[in-house]
Motif scaffolding. Structure first.
Motif, PDB file in Angstrom:
ATOM      1  N   GLN A  55     103.751  60.714 -89.934  1.00 15.42           N
ATOM      2  CA  GLN A  55     102.359  60.706 -90.416  1.00 15.42           C
ATOM      3  C   GLN A  55     101.686  59.371 -90.105  1.00 15.42           C
ATOM      4  O   GLN A  55     100.548  59.319 -89.644  1.00 15.42           O
ATOM      5  CB  GLN A  55     102.321  60.972 -91.918  1.00 15.42           C
ATOM      6  N   SER A  58     101.124  59.075 -86.372  1.00 15.99           N
ATOM      7  CA  SER A  58     100.023  59.953 -85.957  1.00 15.99           C
ATOM      8  C   SER A  58      98.685  59.294 -86.267  1.00 15.99           C
ATOM      9  O   SER A  58      97.763  59.312 -85.431  1.00 15.99           O
ATOM     10  CB  SER A  58     100.094  61.297 -86.677  1.00 15.99           C
TER      11      SER A  58
ATOM     12  N   ARG B  48      91.792  69.720 -94.294  1.00 15.07           N
ATOM     13  CA  ARG B  48      91.314  68.596 -93.477  1.00 15.07           C
ATOM     14  C   ARG B  48      90.438  69.136 -92.355  1.00 15.07           C
ATOM     15  O   ARG B  48      90.734  70.159 -91.767  1.00 15.07           O
ATOM     16  CB  ARG B  48      92.498  67.838 -92.862  1.00 15.07           C
ATOM     17  N   TYR B  50      88.977  68.516 -88.651  1.00 19.15           N
ATOM     18  CA  TYR B  50      89.262  67.754 -87.442  1.00 19.15           C
ATOM     19  C   TYR B  50      88.093  67.901 -86.470  1.00 19.15           C
ATOM     20  O   TYR B  50      87.728  69.013 -86.088  1.00 19.15           O
ATOM     21  CB  TYR B  50      90.536  68.264 -86.772  1.00 19.15           C
ATOM     22  N   VAL B 199      96.567  71.387 -94.374  1.00 12.25           N
ATOM     23  CA  VAL B 199      97.600  70.495 -93.864  1.00 12.25           C
ATOM     24  C   VAL B 199      98.557  70.131 -95.002  1.00 12.25           C
ATOM     25  O   VAL B 199      98.112  69.735 -96.085  1.00 12.25           O
ATOM     26  CB  VAL B 199      96.959  69.211 -93.290  1.00 12.25           C
ATOM     27  N   THR B 201     100.855  68.022 -97.365  1.00 13.99           N
ATOM     28  CA  THR B 201     100.978  66.591 -97.649  1.00 13.99           C
ATOM     29  C   THR B 201     102.440  66.176 -97.695  1.00 13.99           C
ATOM     30  O   THR B 201     102.757  64.998 -97.615  1.00 13.99           O
ATOM     31  CB  THR B 201     100.326  66.247 -99.002  1.00 13.99           C
ATOM     32  N   ALA B 206     105.639  67.126 -91.819  1.00 17.35           N
ATOM     33  CA  ALA B 206     104.664  66.377 -91.011  1.00 17.35           C
ATOM     34  C   ALA B 206     104.433  67.025 -89.650  1.00 17.35           C
ATOM     35  O   ALA B 206     103.331  66.958 -89.100  1.00 17.35           O
ATOM     36  CB  ALA B 206     105.142  64.942 -90.822  1.00 17.35           C
ATOM     37  N   GLU B 208     104.178  69.975 -88.974  1.00 17.15           N
ATOM     38  CA  GLU B 208     103.303  71.151 -89.036  1.00 17.15           C
ATOM     39  C   GLU B 208     101.840  70.783 -88.811  1.00 17.15           C
ATOM     40  O   GLU B 208     101.002  71.641 -88.601  1.00 17.15           O
ATOM     41  CB  GLU B 208     103.443  71.850 -90.394  1.00 17.15           C
ATOM     42  N   THR B 209     101.542  69.471 -88.880  1.00 19.42           N
ATOM     43  CA  THR B 209     100.161  69.032 -88.640  1.00 19.42           C
ATOM     44  C   THR B 209      99.808  69.341 -87.191  1.00 19.42           C
ATOM     45  O   THR B 209     100.508  68.913 -86.277  1.00 19.42           O
ATOM     46  CB  THR B 209     100.028  67.512 -88.893  1.00 19.42           C
ATOM     47  N   HIS B 211      98.125  69.554 -83.415  1.00 24.40           N
ATOM     48  CA  HIS B 211      97.541  68.615 -82.461  1.00 24.40           C
ATOM     49  C   HIS B 211      96.187  69.166 -82.027  1.00 24.40           C
ATOM     50  O   HIS B 211      96.104  70.292 -81.559  1.00 24.40           O
ATOM     51  CB  HIS B 211      98.460  68.453 -81.255  1.00 24.40           C
TER      52      HIS B 211
END
Lengths: 151, 576
Positions: A55, A58, B48, B50, B199, B201, B206, B208-209, B211
């Motif tokens: 995280q 990123s 979130r 983007y 997303v 937390t 992580a 799985e966030t 691109h």
């Protein structure tokens, strides 16, 4: 001989011995559970730490990309055609006219064409991760067999 | 074992058992309690938004024409706000926001709001100055009055070359929407796809966030150096000729690539809020594609090309010019009102004789003439990849406002309206062996580091290669004899001047004209096509006086920037 057999039998049948066996068994289960819990905790914590790092990285990548874009634009502003022309003139250069140019033949000269700004080659589709990190045992076996079969 | 020991064992075992049961009960409760489940759910996934960075725009050599810079959004947390007046004062001092407006917003926030956005797209310098003050105030023993201010950095559009090629680029407003030009035409591709995602937390999830790919970058066909030179020449020409406006287009006729496109008024897209002040009334953002006009004599090249291609005339066909011709019951005269006697077709072009070209059109016949005009794309949009292209107007037989005399007047560019880009596309057929190329501004796209080059596209073949070459030779000869101001030493070019009267509500304007020139070269291997339009010059009404010298200046720059050797050098090289 009979006496010895009787003694062994008495010891085996003693209530405290049976209780100890039970306590030992329970303790063994507890120890096994504790070990499993410990391993689970350790893996979870490590995964959590690595996840946090991902995280963080990123977010850092995003920041750096933002900074890069910003710096690239600043650089472009500094090297804008007006600025470059002014600097060239300050250095004593003057615009050239067609009749002042002498053309010479340069063997192997390649005429300037459209800029290539690609940062990855067309065949650059190979994953950065080694197969060990994502393939299953079955995948590995299939790959090995395929490699072995291939001429 | 002793009984007392047995009792102790039982007690310990019971206690442990109770603890285990309690733990189990707690596990079950956590899993089933709705309140706890809601709490877990709330913190587990967050929404979130983007917004991928907008793609950049480069010229053909990789010079950045439109990029992104860091700007800041400034917010205030109402829960942490202790001194609204201090915040309003700081916003006025460092950001330039009106004190009263900010204070009113802070003291009367919208119902239910926890954060208020005070400013956005604040420059890095201004935001940094305010951040410094906020940091210094941390030392205040009574508490930092600016502690509630928050700063979020994000990217905003910037045009490092200022006004350069602004009429081609367009601009991006605060809503991240592109307007006009490339920004308008390719707004969706440049902007990428904004997404709202749930997303996790949980750091263990992580990966799985997702691109989010940035927007597509574009590489234009424009040459930055040539564009700058052409813009400078245009400004100078407008100034010297006391003209109202002007347009210059430089195209590669082989590929349809627009190498430079300059027009007025110029505009700084960094200050896009001034757009309404710069483009007042019906002023188009880019005259080259959005303003149609009667082109006048440059249209004669299309009429002559059609006649040559259909075999109605040859370069040696002789016409007796008596100074007047009757077409559809109306009389048509030459530009000077004179009679030029016997003229071959090259002479008709060299002297730009309206009577001769009207006769040529009548020889072609009405249907064939308009068929050729439509093949040249007159009356249709070119499809150039810029937002806001106009169509122009070609009246054809059958239209309510078409009259037989139009055949005669259309032949020399009256009663027909075209945009500059339409004329450029039509002329590309004559400079490119009969193949008419689609004009284009985007040369390549860049997505995820991969560049995809666009291939040139043929829009049609209105005339044969032989016709195109014959006409080029005729025009080159005509220039050599009649338009000396357009000649470029060392380079043989073909071209045609145009002096067009301007239609008004009460007939044609008696004084003002549109002066234009269209030409290409080198004649034996055309690599550039230049179009010049100077609108309403007051120094002289003639295209040969006003536009021809501008053509020469542009060609002189073009051959230097493109590295095109003079004809003699090329002949030497070809002979090796």
């Amino acid at each position: 001989m009979t006496q010895l057999t009787q003694m062994v039998q008495k010891v085996r049948q003693a209530p405290w011995r049976v209780q100890r066996q039970w306590i030992g068994l329970i303790l063994l289960v507890i120890v096994l559970l504790a070990m499993l819990a410990g391993i689970y905790l350790s893996v979870t914590v490590r995964a959590g730490i690595v996840g946090r790092e991902i995280q963080f990285l990123s977010a850092q990548i995003e920041q750096n990309q933002q900074k890069n874009a910003d710096l690239q634009t600043q650089l472009a502003a500094l090297t804008a055609v007006q600025n470059m022309e002014a600097r060239a003139q300050a250095l004593g250069f003057v615009p050239v006219s067609p009749e002042e140019i002498t053309y010479i033949v340069v063997p192997g000269y390649v005429e300037e064409s459209l800029v290539d700004l690609s940062t990855v080659s067309q065949d650059d589709s190979v994953s950065l991760l080694q197969p060990e990190y994502f393939e299953t045992l079955f995948d590995w076996l299939t790959r090995k067999i395929a490699v072995g079969v291939a001429p | 074992m002793r009984p007392s020991l047995n009792w102790r064992y039982l007690t310990v075992a019971s206690l442990l058992g109770l603890v285990a049961v309690a733990v189990l009960m707690q596990i079950v409760r956590i899993q089933t309690d709705p309140e706890v489940r809601e709490l877990i759910g709330r913190s587990d996934l967050v929404v979130r938004y983007y917004y991928p960075p907008r793609g950049e725009i480069y010229d053909r050599h990789g010079h950045l024409l439109a990029g992104n810079i860091t700007v800041y959004e400034i917010t205030v947390s109402l829960a942490d706000m202790t001194d609204p007046q201090a915040i309003a004062l700081a916003m006025q001092t460092y950001i330039g926001k009106d004190f009263d407006t900010t204070l009113k917003l802070l003291t009367n926030p919208p119902a239910g709001a926890s954060y208020i956005r005070l400013a956005d797209y604040v420059s890095a310098e201004q935001a940094t100055a305010l951040m410094e003050v906020q940091k210094q105030m941390d030392a205040d023993p009574r508490g930092n009055p600016l502690a509630a201010l928050g700063f979020r950095a994000h990217l905003g559009r910037s045009y490092p070359e200022g006004t350069l090629a602004a009429n081609v680029l367009g601009f991006v407003a605060r809503n991240e929407q592109g307007y006009f030009g490339v920004e308008g035409r390719y707004s969706n591709q440049l902007a990428g796809v904004p997404v709202a995602l749930l997303v996790p937390t949980d750091p263990r999830r992580a990966l799985e966030t997702p691109h989010i790919s940035p927007g597509t970058s574009l590489i234009l066909t424009l040459d930055r150096d040539l564009q700058a030179a052409v813009e400078e020449i245009l400004q100078q020409a407008i100034l010297e000729n006391d003209a109202e406006s002007g347009t210059i287009i430089v195209m590669n006729p082989r590929t349809g690539e627009i190498l430079a496109m300059a027009t007025t008024p110029q505009f700084d897209p960094n200050n896009y809020t001034a757009v309404d002040e710069v483009f007042t009334g019906s002023t188009p953002y880019n005259r080259a594609i959005s303003q149609d006009y009667e082109p006048g004599s440059i249209m004669k090249i299309l009429t002559m090309a059609a006649a040559l291609d259909s075999g109605v005339v040859t370069p040696g066909t002789i016409f007796l010019d008596t100074g007047v011709i009757n077409v559809g019951g109306e009389y048509i005269y030459n530009w000077d009102g004179g009679a030029w006697g016997y003229q071959d077709m090259t002479g008709c072009l060299a002297h730009s004789l309206n009577v001769c070209l009207a006769w040529v059109a009548t020889q072609l016949d009405t249907d064939l003439f308009y068929t050729y005009m439509q093949r040249f794309g007159i009356g249709h949009p070119t499809g150039i990849d810029l937002a806001g292209e106009m169509t122009g107007r070609l009246k054809i037989p059958g239209d309510a406002d078409w009259f037989p005399v139009d055949l005669g007047t259309n032949s020399f560019g009256q009663g027909v309206s075209v945009t500059p880009i339409q004329m450029v596309m039509a002329a590309s057929a004559l400079a490119n062996d009969g193949k008419m190329m689609y004009p284009r501004v985007v040369a390549a796209t860049l997505q995820n580091g991969r560049q995809t080059n666009m291939a040139p596209q043929v829009a049609g073949t209105p005339v044969s290669a032989a016709t195109a070459r014959t006409l080029s030779e005729m025009l080159a000869y005509a220039l050599d004899t009649e338009a000396l101001r357009a000649l470029v030493p060392g380079y043989r070019v073909a071209g045609k001047t145009g002096t067009a009267q301007i239609p008004t509500r009460y007939g044609y304007d008696p004084e003002l004209t549109n002066a234009s020139f269209i030409g290409w070269g080198p004649v034996d291997d055309p690599q550039f096509l230049v179009y010049v339009w100077i609108e309403k010059p007051r120094s002289s009404p003639w295209g040969s006086v006003v536009a021809a010298p501008v053509f020469r200046q542009v060609v002189e720059k073009t051959v230097v920037v493109m590295g095109i050797p003079p004809d003699s050098v090329r002949a030497q090289l070809a002979g090796r």
